[in-house]
Design a protein around this motif. Structure first.
Motif, mmCIF file in Angstrom:
data_model
loop_
_atom_site.group_PDB
_atom_site.id
_atom_site.type_symbol
_atom_site.label_atom_id
_atom_site.label_comp_id
_atom_site.label_asym_id
_atom_site.label_seq_id
_atom_site.Cartn_x
_atom_site.Cartn_y
_atom_site.Cartn_z
ATOM 1 N N UNK A 101 25.651 12.382 -5.487
ATOM 2 C CA UNK A 101 26.732 13.357 -5.296
ATOM 3 C C UNK A 101 26.575 14.577 -6.199
ATOM 4 N N UNK A 102 25.644 14.520 -7.156
ATOM 5 C CA UNK A 102 25.374 15.662 -8.029
ATOM 6 C C UNK A 102 24.313 16.544 -7.376
ATOM 7 N N UNK A 103 24.635 17.810 -7.227
ATOM 8 C CA UNK A 103 23.721 18.777 -6.613
ATOM 9 C C UNK A 103 23.519 19.913 -7.606
ATOM 10 N N UNK A 113 18.923 18.240 -23.646
ATOM 11 C CA UNK A 113 18.252 17.081 -24.241
ATOM 12 C C UNK A 113 16.789 16.970 -23.844
ATOM 13 N N UNK A 114 16.269 17.973 -23.122
ATOM 14 C CA UNK A 114 14.871 17.933 -22.739
ATOM 15 C C UNK A 114 14.549 16.941 -21.649
ATOM 16 N N UNK A 115 15.565 16.254 -21.136
ATOM 17 C CA UNK A 115 15.330 15.214 -20.151
ATOM 18 C C UNK A 115 15.256 15.701 -18.730
ATOM 19 N N UNK A 116 15.504 16.972 -18.499
ATOM 20 C CA UNK A 116 15.463 17.491 -17.146
ATOM 21 C C UNK A 116 16.758 17.246 -16.400
ATOM 22 N N UNK A 117 16.800 17.793 -15.190
ATOM 23 C CA UNK A 117 18.016 17.754 -14.384
ATOM 24 C C UNK A 117 18.227 16.382 -13.761
ATOM 25 N N UNK A 118 17.146 15.661 -13.515
ATOM 26 C CA UNK A 118 17.279 14.339 -12.905
ATOM 27 C C UNK A 118 17.665 14.392 -11.450
ATOM 28 N N UNK A 119 17.327 15.488 -10.759
ATOM 29 C CA UNK A 119 17.742 15.663 -9.375
ATOM 30 C C UNK A 119 17.273 14.499 -8.509
ATOM 31 N N UNK A 120 18.220 13.933 -7.763
ATOM 32 C CA UNK A 120 17.908 12.845 -6.853
ATOM 33 C C UNK A 120 17.933 11.465 -7.460
ATOM 34 N N UNK A 121 18.081 11.357 -8.770
ATOM 35 C CA UNK A 121 18.058 10.045 -9.417
ATOM 36 C C UNK A 121 19.467 9.492 -9.556
ATOM 37 N N UNK A 333 27.243 26.908 0.328
ATOM 38 C CA UNK A 333 25.789 26.736 0.371
ATOM 39 C C UNK A 333 25.334 25.463 -0.344
ATOM 40 N N UNK A 334 26.212 24.868 -1.146
ATOM 41 C CA UNK A 334 25.846 23.685 -1.907
ATOM 42 C C UNK A 334 25.973 22.430 -1.057
ATOM 43 N N UNK A 335 25.620 21.317 -1.643
ATOM 44 C CA UNK A 335 25.686 20.042 -0.948
ATOM 45 C C UNK A 335 26.726 19.141 -1.600
ATOM 46 N N UNK A 336 27.490 18.475 -0.745
ATOM 47 C CA UNK A 336 28.444 17.472 -1.210
ATOM 48 C C UNK A 336 27.738 16.144 -1.450
ATOM 49 N N UNK A 337 26.741 15.855 -0.636
ATOM 50 C CA UNK A 337 25.915 14.661 -0.774
ATOM 51 C C UNK A 337 24.472 15.084 -0.529
ATOM 52 N N UNK A 338 23.596 14.775 -1.474
ATOM 53 C CA UNK A 338 22.203 15.201 -1.360
ATOM 54 C C UNK A 338 21.403 14.193 -0.538
ATOM 55 N N UNK A 339 20.496 14.659 0.296
ATOM 56 C CA UNK A 339 19.708 13.745 1.129
ATOM 57 C C UNK A 339 18.605 13.063 0.329
ATOM 58 N N UNK A 340 18.252 11.865 0.773
ATOM 59 C CA UNK A 340 17.240 11.102 0.061
ATOM 60 C C UNK A 340 16.592 10.105 1.013
#
Length: 982
Positions: A101-103, A113-121, A333-340
């Motif tokens: 749910x995070x986009x 924290x240098x850990x990156x965005x974590x997109x899709x995780x 333009x954003x997503x409510x739920x990201x595809x995976x």
């Protein structure tokens, strides 16, 4: 030179006692081997076996000294969801963590924290202490951390483990660094895979939200064996489709209920802030006064096709003064739920080499492709952009054929900024492709020494998480600078054409312009974990008619992390964000010992100690003690005290990125005239401080996302923690075998965690407010040191690097109740309750600033509800079962001072807080075994959030108007699944 943690007296005392007791285990001659459970089960098994997560010692008690929550396969299936991450995030002890749910890609830059965005995780948080302080194990062995192509993370992506291979999930709700090492501060999640499987099973699943977002899952599991071996093979496919933010009214505007005022200043019509040196009258609009108070701040009128500029009548033609009503609505333009999409293969093999030695092997491969999407990338050039990079230095040449103002706009004299969002280019697209591989090869076995039996295991593990992210529709800011500069210079560069940022939507960019500045960017990252481990557990010696148990072992781990951002990011030419490469590794060697002592007939004591030697910072010793007291058969009291630590991960040590920190500027966050010198007086201390910083009249911070340079610190030391739990388990015998009750259990656990030296960056919001409260100047307070402003009053990019800055304290209580009825003629009923209440959550940094994040508060897209409760009620008879689950989240509040728009509903009329009311979700599932008289076929039909409860409106949340880490998506979700075992 080695550095050590502060002396750990508890750990040293335990270490001495354990080492003195171990030789007694080998006092007798070796005898014949005795049968014992396989050694790899010594890491984690269900409560009806001899071992539990949180201890490596085989135990005979169903209730141990530490609280462990078990989700067996039946419970997993009744949740109606198909991902490990989503299941774990529904636990009452769970806090905010990344999920689908995070986009966030393209909206905030990289976290500090240098850990990156974590997109899709998907990650898991326990006790609101963050996912980095939760250790994720698979079959008792550490799982590799995720990469997601944007950094080197300290958290595991639990969706790299397909649900199809999971037998059960065990959650240790207690600190366990002495047992498992670093990261186990808040608890441990141990995912147990399927092993003893005989036959074949096919599974299919389909579900859908009210607004779309179809979910499809299919898997097949095969298992079997012979006299000396058994094997399991599994394959699975999972697909989650997207839901656009524009499909839900609440997320149709950046700030719910306020329309465009909460939007972006990067608009399709453009924004132009500058002054004209030819204007000599200091009272005339457009005069180049040093404070920027009289500068033009204009945007094109809607419908303009040919801009017409008259400096003597700037708003009389095709321009008008920019206001909040002109801001751009980026939300649709954003997503409510990201595809995976995820594809996985899994195999496990066990082969008996002898009667008491076994070879085991396990391998898994998981591929995930996912997508984030953001509004078309805005172009910000000029010093007001505040990027700290190339964009701030752009000069718009007078000879640019599209420059309507007829003068050169120079950052050194008369240029604020030009902004333009070219919607004709299309939205930003971030595609992730992530591969996770795992291989374990080892031996395990049993032997006996006299009357004492022992189990041992040796494991070698290689695991890897490798990711690539492909970013489309970004820009090369160096090419933008060239195309806005002297056309004669541009003409000398092949492909360069002058750029038009001045025509708005009525005169969109040409394809040639787009092709010159647009660029695709590819980022990549990888983490590997290599591990060698040896464990032994068994009987130590007898105390009366009871046996003391022990476990001991050694472990060597090597971590390696790489982050390779696109070359444009590294040189600062990417319009999106700056990032530096990381390539580093470290090693750790550890030894541990654990013992369990039955002191009295009703009392057991246990202790553990672990020594760790890191190549990055030095050594650490942690200890843990616990007790289990059973004064009567029905009642058990238990408690633990543990020391913990978390070693800084590679991203925290070496990362360097930009982060779009969301700041509400007290000098003018909503466009109100906080600074007003019309009466010649500074009427409030705040106005005096803002004036001291050079803030002009009528100031409004151009953007609430302030670019911040942040990153790692190679001198970081580990976080240290002290944790304790006390509790009781009551299983009354008087509630067994009755007409209304077959079994009844009560569990009550109090937890308390304190983390010292927490690794974090400073809270810029608190720092800025403290600076202004002290007077606003560097001489006023050390908190002002990182802040400076440009001539317009806009904040310049501050530096905010990681350090051991924080102290976090939290405590609360868990309540669990389970009841089962007898088998009545019309069926059997069951009920289960899990509830967690947070008494206190407090985070304070070394400067004495208390974080706004506390119990009952929503801040930074993260709520800490005072109560979270899950209630399950079930009915079963024959082949039919029905389950009803209610999930309750208590109300929270958000500070209206953090809301970027004063007119936001819930914060008008001087209200201090906006209340986000309590929320209850109801889930229903009906199951039919041996459906249609076909043995082994089970059908399930369910609806989650059956009444379509929508999450409460959050005015401070960054995207979609709600807290995606705490609440479900809006609307109901229905699903159907079929399982056929043969």
């Amino acid at each position: 030179m080695m550095k050590s943690l502060r002396p750990q007296r508890l750990a040293k005392a335990i270490q001495l006692s354990l080492l003195l007791s171990l030789p007694a285990a080998f006092a007798s001659n070796v005898a014949a081997a005795q049968d014992a459970p396989p050694a790899d089960q010594a890491n984690a098994t269900t409560l009806d076996t001899v071992t539990v997560t949180g201890s490596r010692i085989k135990q005979s008690n169903l209730v141990t000294s530490q609280p462990v929550f078990i989700l067996d396969r039946q419970k997993l299936e009744k949740t109606g969801v198909q991902t490990v991450g989503e299941i774990l995030q529904q636990l009452t002890a769970s806090g905010q963590a990344l999920n689908a749910k995070f986009n966030s890609s393209g909206n905030f830059g990289y976290p500090n924290d240098g850990g990156g965005i974590g997109a899709g995780s998907a990650q898991v948080d326990l006790r609101n202490l963050g996912s980095k302080r939760v250790l994720v194990l698979v079959d008792g062995i550490r799982w590799v951390n995720e990469s997601s192509a944007s950094g080197v993370s300290g958290s595991a992506d639990v969706n790299t483990i397909p649900l199809a291979i999971v037998e059960r999930v065990e959650v240790l709700e207690d600190g366990a660094s002495a047992i498992y090492g670093s990261d186990a501060i808040a608890g441990v999640v141990n995912i147990i895979t399927r092993r003893n499987f005989d036959g074949a099973e096919a599974h299919a699943y389909y579900g859908e939200y009210e607004d779309g977002g179809e979910t499809t899952e299919a898997s097949v599991t095969l298992g079997g064996g012979g006299e000396r071996f058994n094997a399991v093979f599994g394959a699975s496919y999972y697909e989650q489709k997207k839901i656009s933010s524009g499909s839900w009214e609440q997320s149709s505007f950046p700030t719910p209920g306020t329309g465009l005022r909460g939007g972006s200043s990067g608009t399709p019509q453009g924004r132009y802030t500058f002054c004209d040196p030819s204007i000599a009258d200091p009272t005339q609009y457009g005069f180049c006064d040093p404070a920027g108070e009289m500068w033009f701040d204009l945007t094109l009128n809607d419908g303009t096709t040919t801009p017409a500029w008259d400096p003597n009548d700037p708003t009389g033609g095709t321009y008008h003064n920019f206001s909040g009503a002109d801001r751009f609505n980026f939300a649709p333009y954003n997503l409510l739920l990201t595809p995976s999409k995820r594809k996985a293969l899994f195999t496990s093999l066990n082969y008996d080499l002898t009667d008491n030695v076994r070879l085991h092997a396990k391998a898994m491969y998981n591929n995930r492709t996912s997508t984030n999407q953001a509004a078309p990338e805005p172009i910000f050039v000029g010093p007001f952009a505040g990027t700290g990079g190339i964009a701030d230095t752009v000069i718009v040449h007078a000879d640019n054929p599209y420059n309507p103002f007829g003068i050169t706009l120079d950052p050194a004299s008369n240029f604020g900024w030009v902004t333009r969002r070219p919607v004709e280019v299309g939205p930003r697209i971030f595609n992730q492709d992530v591969d996770t591989s795992y291989f374990n090869l080892g031996l395990d076995g049993t032997f006996a020494v006299g009357e004492h039996s022992f189990s041992w295991d040796v494991n070698g593990v290689h695991s890897e998480n490798k990711a690539q992210q492909h970013f489309f529709n970004g820009y090369n800011v160096a090419k933008i600078k060239l195309a806005l500069g002297d056309p004669a210079v541009c003409a000398l560069v092949p492909g360069c054409v002058p750029l038009d940022l001045f025509g708005g939507q009525g005169r969109p960019m040409t394809q040639e312009m787009i092709d010159w500045i647009r660029t695709e960017q590819i980022d990549a990252s990888k983490q590997t974990l290599d591990l060698l481990q040896a464990n032994i557990t068994g009987d130590l010696f007898n105390i009366g008619d009871r046996t003391a148990g022990f476990a001991a072992g050694v472990e060597h781990r090597k971590y390696r992390g790489e982050f390779n951002p696109d070359p444009l990011r590294r040189t600062g030419e990417s319009q999106d964000s700056f990032a530096a490469a990381v390539s580093a590794d470290y090693k750790v060697d550890e030894i541990y010992a654990e013992a369990n002592f039955p002191v009295l007939a009703s009392l057991e004591l246990n202790a553990a100690v672990r020594y760790s030697d890191y190549s990055t910072f030095g050594d650490a010793t942690t200890g843990k003690v616990g007790f289990r007291w059973q004064p009567v058969e029905d009642l058990v009291f238990r408690g633990t005290y543990s020391e913990g630590f978390r070693a800084p991960n590679l991203g925290e040590l070496y990362g360097l990125t930009q982060f779009g920190a969301t700041l509400v500027d007290p000098c003018g966050p909503t466009g109100t005239l906080v600074v007003d010198a019309s009466d010649g007086l500074n009427t409030t201390p705040l106005e005096t401080a803002c004036r001291a910083q050079g803030v002009p009249n009528g100031f409004e911070q151009a953007n609430t996302q302030i670019t911040t340079f942040t990153g790692g610190n190679p001198d970081l030391q580990p976080e240290e923690s002290d944790s304790y739990t006390v509790g009781m388990v009551y299983s009354p015998s008087w509630a067994e075998g009755l007409s209304w009750s077959d079994k009844l259990d009560f569990e009550l656990s109090y937890y308390n965690h304190e983390v010292d030296g927490a690794i974090q960056a400073r809270d810029l919001q608190a720092l800025l407010e403290s600076c202004l409260a002290a007077g606003g100047l560097p001489t006023s307070s050390p908190s002002c040191a990182v802040f400076s402003r440009g001539p317009s009053g806009n904040l310049n990019p501050p530096n905010n690097f990681l350090d051991n800055l924080g102290t976090i304290k939290t405590d609360g209580m868990d309540v669990k109740v389970n009841w089962r009825s007898p088998e009545w003629g019309w069926g059997r009923l069951t009920a289960g309750l899990q509830a967690t209440t947070v008494f206190k959550y407090e985070a304070v940094d070394v400067d004495g600033f208390k974080s706004q994040r506390e119990e009952g508060v929503e801040v930074n897209d993260s709520a800490i509800p005072e109560w979270q409760t899950n209630l399950q009620v079930g009915w079963s008879k024959g082949d039919w079962d029905v389950s009803w689950t209610s999930r309750y989240i208590s109300s929270v509040k958000e500070a209206c001072s953090n809301v970027p728009v004063a007119e936001a509903p819930g914060c008008m009329g001087g209200v201090e807080f906006n209340d986000l009311g309590s929320t209850t979700y109801h889930d229903l599932q009906v199951g039919w075994k041996n459906a249609f008289t076909l043995d082994g076929l089970k059908l399930s039909l369910g609806v989650n959030n059956i009444f379509g409860k929508e999450p409460p409106v959050c005015l401070t949340c960054s995207l979609n108007g709600y807290d995606a880490g705490t609440y479900d998506l809006p609307g109901s979700f229905w699903y159907v699944s079929a399982d056929y075992r043969f």
